[in-house]
Design an enzyme around this catalytic site. Structure first.
Site, mmCIF file in Angstrom:
data_model
loop_
_atom_site.group_PDB
_atom_site.id
_atom_site.type_symbol
_atom_site.label_atom_id
_atom_site.label_comp_id
_atom_site.label_asym_id
_atom_site.label_seq_id
_atom_site.Cartn_x
_atom_site.Cartn_y
_atom_site.Cartn_z
ATOM 1 N N GLY A 12 -51.223 -81.403 5.801
ATOM 2 C CA GLY A 12 -50.904 -79.985 5.947
ATOM 3 C C GLY A 12 -51.813 -79.038 5.192
ATOM 4 N N SER A 13 -53.097 -79.427 5.029
ATOM 5 C CA SER A 13 -53.984 -78.519 4.283
ATOM 6 C C SER A 13 -54.287 -77.244 5.077
ATOM 7 C CB SER A 13 -55.275 -79.233 3.874
ATOM 8 O OG SER A 13 -56.076 -79.507 4.995
ATOM 9 N N MET A 87 -50.034 -84.370 15.274
ATOM 10 C CA MET A 87 -50.683 -85.432 16.034
ATOM 11 C C MET A 87 -49.769 -85.968 17.136
ATOM 12 S SD MET A 87 -53.473 -85.119 14.492
ATOM 13 C CE MET A 87 -54.600 -86.450 14.809
ATOM 14 N N LEU A 90 -48.556 -83.299 23.835
ATOM 15 C CA LEU A 90 -47.440 -82.431 24.232
ATOM 16 C C LEU A 90 -47.240 -82.469 25.741
ATOM 17 C CD1 LEU A 90 -48.540 -79.522 21.903
ATOM 18 C CD2 LEU A 90 -46.591 -81.059 21.530
ATOM 19 N N HIS A 106 -58.977 -78.199 16.151
ATOM 20 C CA HIS A 106 -59.475 -79.530 16.500
ATOM 21 C C HIS A 106 -60.807 -79.750 15.787
ATOM 22 C CE1 HIS A 106 -60.010 -83.134 18.906
ATOM 23 N NE2 HIS A 106 -61.260 -82.741 19.109
ATOM 24 N N THR A 138 -53.301 -75.564 26.061
ATOM 25 C CA THR A 138 -52.895 -75.658 27.464
ATOM 26 C C THR A 138 -52.468 -77.110 27.714
ATOM 27 O OG1 THR A 138 -55.189 -76.100 28.079
ATOM 28 C CG2 THR A 138 -54.434 -73.805 28.251
ATOM 29 N N GLU A 140 -53.852 -79.510 29.231
ATOM 30 C CA GLU A 140 -54.889 -80.534 29.072
ATOM 31 C C GLU A 140 -55.243 -80.682 27.600
ATOM 32 O OE1 GLU A 140 -59.186 -81.705 31.043
ATOM 33 O OE2 GLU A 140 -58.197 -79.852 31.643
ATOM 34 N N LEU A 141 -55.220 -81.900 27.094
ATOM 35 C CA LEU A 141 -55.422 -82.182 25.671
ATOM 36 C C LEU A 141 -56.747 -81.605 25.160
ATOM 37 C CD1 LEU A 141 -54.364 -83.843 23.160
ATOM 38 C CD2 LEU A 141 -55.896 -85.654 23.944
HETATM 39 C C1 GAR Z 1 -57.567 -81.473 10.607
HETATM 40 O O1 GAR Z 1 -58.886 -81.859 10.364
HETATM 41 C C2 GAR Z 1 -57.398 -81.078 12.063
HETATM 42 O O2 GAR Z 1 -58.549 -80.506 12.619
HETATM 43 C C3 GAR Z 1 -57.108 -82.413 12.693
HETATM 44 O O3 GAR Z 1 -56.296 -83.084 11.775
HETATM 45 C C4 GAR Z 1 -56.587 -82.638 10.456
HETATM 46 C C5 GAR Z 1 -55.293 -82.211 9.819
HETATM 47 O O4 GAR Z 1 -55.487 -81.938 8.461
HETATM 48 N N1 GAR Z 1 -56.438 -82.238 13.955
HETATM 49 C C6 GAR Z 1 -56.602 -83.035 14.996
HETATM 50 O O5 GAR Z 1 -57.315 -84.016 14.967
HETATM 51 C C7 GAR Z 1 -55.808 -82.665 16.225
HETATM 52 N N2 GAR Z 1 -56.395 -83.220 17.400
HETATM 53 P P1 GAR Z 1 -54.374 -81.145 7.649
HETATM 54 O O6 GAR Z 1 -53.057 -81.864 7.883
HETATM 55 O O7 GAR Z 1 -54.800 -81.301 6.202
HETATM 56 O O8 GAR Z 1 -54.372 -79.721 8.137
#
Ligand code: GAR
Length: 212
Positions: A12-13, A87, A90, A106, A138, A140-141
């Site tokens: 969750g940063s 992660m 949807l 992303h 949207t 599409e992933l």
């Molecule tokens: C982040 O780097 C984000 O871009 C990625 O997960 C990490 C979450 O970090 N998201 C994906 O890969 C989604 N497809 P966080 O929990 O520290 O924010």
């Protein structure tokens, strides 16, 4: 005041960066996670933010989980849903319900490298640049109208981890700025693209990382 619900699955940063940005006109109505052990939940709860755990393992189908999640989100009167390391794939019904009011970050320069292992794939492909993208969600992933992108140069000796660290620092600047623009009503989608209303590259959502 715009109500924001942030969805996380882990650390969750990005959620922290958005909360700490103190965006004018934004109220963080809740932080929700599909994983009870998501570290970001404790961080949010310590700051008095309403947290919700909805363990996807307790649901028979993706549709049932998404419907229950939407119910929780809608109970917060959410104006914006922010996916911050959420992660989960949807369902179309879920993405349709939040069309134009759900953002994702992303870790690649979309449309390149949708899905997982983005940094390793960028290294394997011999890319000179990696980065991150904030986009509307949207069906599409990892597609959908692009709001902002940040690039980092790939350096000799980079690993997926060093690249992820440098990219994450950019995410932490880019994502709060994108949420701020949404809250300020600056993000307009037309014909599947976000309209660029501003002249300067910075305001148009392009960010080039300072290099070490
Ligand atoms: C982040 O780097 C984000 O871009 C990625 O997960 C990490 C979450 O970090 N998201 C994906 O890969 C989604 N497809 P966080 O929990 O520290 O924010």
């Amino acid at each position: 005041m715009k109500n924001i619900v942030i969805l996380i699955s882990g650390r969750g940063s990005n959620m922290q960066a958005i909360v700490e940005a103190g965006i004018p006109g934004a109220h963080i109505a809740a932080v929700m996670s599909n994983r009870p052990d998501a570290a970001g939940l404790a961080w949010a709860a310590e700051r008095g933010i309403h947290t919700v755990v909805l363990d996807h393992k307790g649901f028979a189908s993706r549709e049932a989980f998404d419907a229950a999640l939407a119910e929780r989100i809608d109970a917060c009167n959410a104006d914006l849903v922010v996916l911050a390391g959420f992660m989960r794939i949807l369902t179309p019904a879920f993405t349709r319900h939040y069309e134009g009011r759900m953002l994702n970050v992303h870790p690649s320069l979309l449309p390149a490298f949708t899905g997982l292992d983005t940094h390793q794939r960028a290294l394997d492909a011999g890319c000179l640049l990696a980065g991150c993208t904030v986009h509307f969600v949207t069906a599409e992933l990892d597609h959908g109208p692009i709001v902002a992108q940040g690039a980092v140069a790939i350096l000799p000796g980079d690993s997926a981890q060093t690249l992820a660290e440098r990219t994450l620092a950019i995410e932490h600047r880019l994502y709060p700025a994108a949420v701020r623009d949404f809250v300020a009503g600056k993000l307009e989608i037309r014909a599947g693209r976000v309209l660029r209303q501003h002249a300067s590259p910075q305001q148009a959502g392009t960010l080039l990382a300072p290099q070490p």
